[in-house]
Design an enzyme around this catalytic site. Structure first.
Site, PDB file in Angstrom:
ATOM      1  N   TYR A   1      -8.936  -3.740  -7.901  1.00  0.00           N
ATOM      2  CA  TYR A   1      -9.111  -3.591  -6.115  1.00  0.00           C
ATOM      3  C   TYR A   1     -10.508  -3.945  -5.788  1.00  0.00           C
ATOM      4  CZ  TYR A   1      -5.293  -0.052  -6.600  1.00  0.00           C
ATOM      5  OH  TYR A   1      -4.127   0.531  -6.681  1.00  0.00           O
TER       6      TYR A   1
ATOM      7  N   TYR B   1      -5.662  -6.200  -3.540  1.00  0.00           N
ATOM      8  CA  TYR B   1      -5.777  -5.657  -4.977  1.00  0.00           C
ATOM      9  C   TYR B   1      -4.909  -6.544  -5.654  1.00  0.00           C
ATOM     10  CZ  TYR B   1      -1.070  -3.592  -4.127  1.00  0.00           C
ATOM     11  OH  TYR B   1       0.379  -3.470  -3.928  1.00  0.00           O
TER      12      TYR B   1
ATOM     13  N   GLY C   1       8.088  10.309 -12.881  1.00  0.00           N
ATOM     14  CA  GLY C   1       8.573   9.230 -13.449  1.00  0.00           C
ATOM     15  C   GLY C   1      10.201   9.239 -13.926  1.00  0.00           C
TER      16      GLY C   1
ATOM     17  N   GLY D   1       7.502   5.319  -6.715  1.00  0.00           N
ATOM     18  CA  GLY D   1       7.254   6.583  -6.357  1.00  0.00           C
ATOM     19  C   GLY D   1       7.257   6.448  -4.733  1.00  0.00           C
ATOM     20  N   ASP D   2       6.641   5.475  -4.376  1.00  0.00           N
ATOM     21  CA  ASP D   2       6.538   5.330  -2.887  1.00  0.00           C
ATOM     22  C   ASP D   2       7.835   5.442  -2.377  1.00  0.00           C
ATOM     23  OD1 ASP D   2       3.698   5.400  -3.129  1.00  0.00           O
ATOM     24  OD2 ASP D   2       3.730   3.377  -3.269  1.00  0.00           O
TER      25      ASP D   2
ATOM     26  N   LYS E   1       7.648  14.741  -8.651  1.00  0.00           N
ATOM     27  CA  LYS E   1       8.294  13.360  -9.255  1.00  0.00           C
ATOM     28  C   LYS E   1       7.454  13.507 -10.574  1.00  0.00           C
ATOM     29  CE  LYS E   1       6.399  10.578  -6.037  1.00  0.00           C
ATOM     30  NZ  LYS E   1       5.847  11.680  -5.244  1.00  0.00           N
TER      31      LYS E   1
ATOM     32  N   GLY F   1       0.869  -1.147  -0.080  1.00  0.00           N
ATOM     33  CA  GLY F   1       0.026   0.022  -0.196  1.00  0.00           C
ATOM     34  C   GLY F   1       0.910   1.181   0.050  1.00  0.00           C
ATOM     35  N   ASP F   2       0.305   2.276  -0.582  1.00  0.00           N
ATOM     36  CA  ASP F   2       1.480   3.485  -0.860  1.00  0.00           C
ATOM     37  C   ASP F   2       2.266   3.984   0.467  1.00  0.00           C
ATOM     38  OD1 ASP F   2      -0.914   4.701   0.241  1.00  0.00           O
ATOM     39  OD2 ASP F   2      -0.394   6.571  -0.519  1.00  0.00           O
TER      40      ASP F   2
ATOM     41  N   LEU G   1       2.564   2.122   3.428  1.00  0.00           N
ATOM     42  CA  LEU G   1       3.399   1.209   3.720  1.00  0.00           C
ATOM     43  C   LEU G   1       4.652   1.139   2.934  1.00  0.00           C
ATOM     44  CD1 LEU G   1       4.145  -1.349   5.605  1.00  0.00           C
ATOM     45  CD2 LEU G   1       2.793  -2.655   3.804  1.00  0.00           C
TER      46      LEU G   1
END
Length: 309
Positions: free
Chosen positions: A104, A91, A229, A259-260, A227, A33-34, A36
């Site tokens: 999801y 998901y 990419g 990204g996370d 950010k 999860g983002d 986490l």
């Protein structure tokens, strides 16, 4: 940015889901999860600081497995509520080359109740070096719960915690763009470091360039990292803008969590005292390492090696 030994902890707030990723003819189950994913990188890169994942959990076997998985990797859940009869969201990732698509199942996820106990939530955020949350954290909460979360974050900031926020706009989680913009604006008012992604901001606000995003958010937040990419990240801090080139990976394996993990690398570097520009350089290296492994959670040593390079 100097470290504060009196505030050793790192907290992220959000939703951890069951992750199913395609592996040949079958599926592999994990947890991600983002928020986490960001905590995972932060914990790997800041091993001397306690790591707490603030959410809400069910009492089903999958929730128990989540909590046990955290514990095996040195991550606690603090006073997060465990709710009878609740269960985590799920998901599935499908890949086309290295690019991923998500399906999801999260309508009744336990994490939607993460602000159900205001006293426990406030306790989780006490005496922390860093509190991190995202637009997804906001989006899964109903109005009163969202208000409670933002009040707890505001109190933590007033008590001295550094607040970091990624707007992480996901249209399907919001009733409307207006609702998303209003909630994100409230969060940015409480934010010390903002970590938006340009395509998300373009979709939500119609921003023409990353510079547009940095200037707009910079009206509320002193430190902004946009950010984009594989394109350079734009760092806007101290009244100056700096472009920091990304790391090109010729044959990425899986871009999930890149990204996370950038966010985790950036925040770890800032907590260690590095400048914003140097922090973005290290964060790019962390993100580049993550896209070379399957799944959102790269092994700790992979993250540490990239960060040191």
């Amino acid at each position: 940015m100097a470290t504060d030994s009196a505030r050793p902890g790192i907290v992220t707030i959000g939703e951890c889901m069951i992750e199913l990723s395609g592996q040949g003819d079958g599926w592999k189950m994990g947890f991600a999860g983002d928020t986490l994913n960001t905590l995972w990188a932060l914990h790997a890169l800041c091993p001397d600081r306690s790591a707490t994942y603030v959410s809400a959990f069910g009492d089903d076997p999958f929730s128990r497995d989540q909590i046990a998985f955290f514990g095996r990797h040195g991550i606690g859940i603090g006073a997060s509520p465990v709710i009878a009869g609740a269960r985590p969201g799920l998901y599935a990732i499908t890949l086309t080359g290295a690019e991923r698509a998500f399906t999801y199942w999260r309508a009744d996820a336990a994490a939607k109740q993460l602000a159900s106990d205001p006293t426990a939530l406030a306790k989780n955020l006490e005496n922390q070096s860093l509190v991190y949350f995202s637009g997804i954290t906001l989006a899964i909460l109903e109005g009163a719960a969202r208000d409670g979360l933002l009040a707890a974050v505001a109190a933590a900031r007033s008590a001295g915690s550094l607040i970091a926020f990624d707007p992480n706009y996901r249209p399907r989680l919001w009733q409307s763009k207006d609702e998303a913009q209003a909630a994100i604006a409230r969060a940015l008012e409480l934010t010390d470091i903002a970590l938006p992604t340009f395509p998300d901001e373009q979709a939500l606000y119609g921003d023409a360039t990353p510079e547009t995003t940095a200037r707009r958010i910079g009206e509320q937040v002193k430190e902004v990292v946009v950010k984009n990419g594989e394109q350079p990240a734009l760092v806007h801090a101290g009244g100056q803008a700096q472009s920091v080139a990304a790391i090109h990976v010729a044959e990425p394996v899986d871009t999930t969590g890149a990204g996370d993990s950038f966010n985790g690398g950036y925040l770890a570097a800032r907590l260690a005292g590095h400048t914003p520009g140097e922090a973005a350089r290290r964060a790019h290296k962390v993100a580049a390492a993550v896209v070379q492994v399957r799944g959102a959670l790269a092994p700790f040593e992979v993250l540490r090696e990239a960060f040191r390079a």
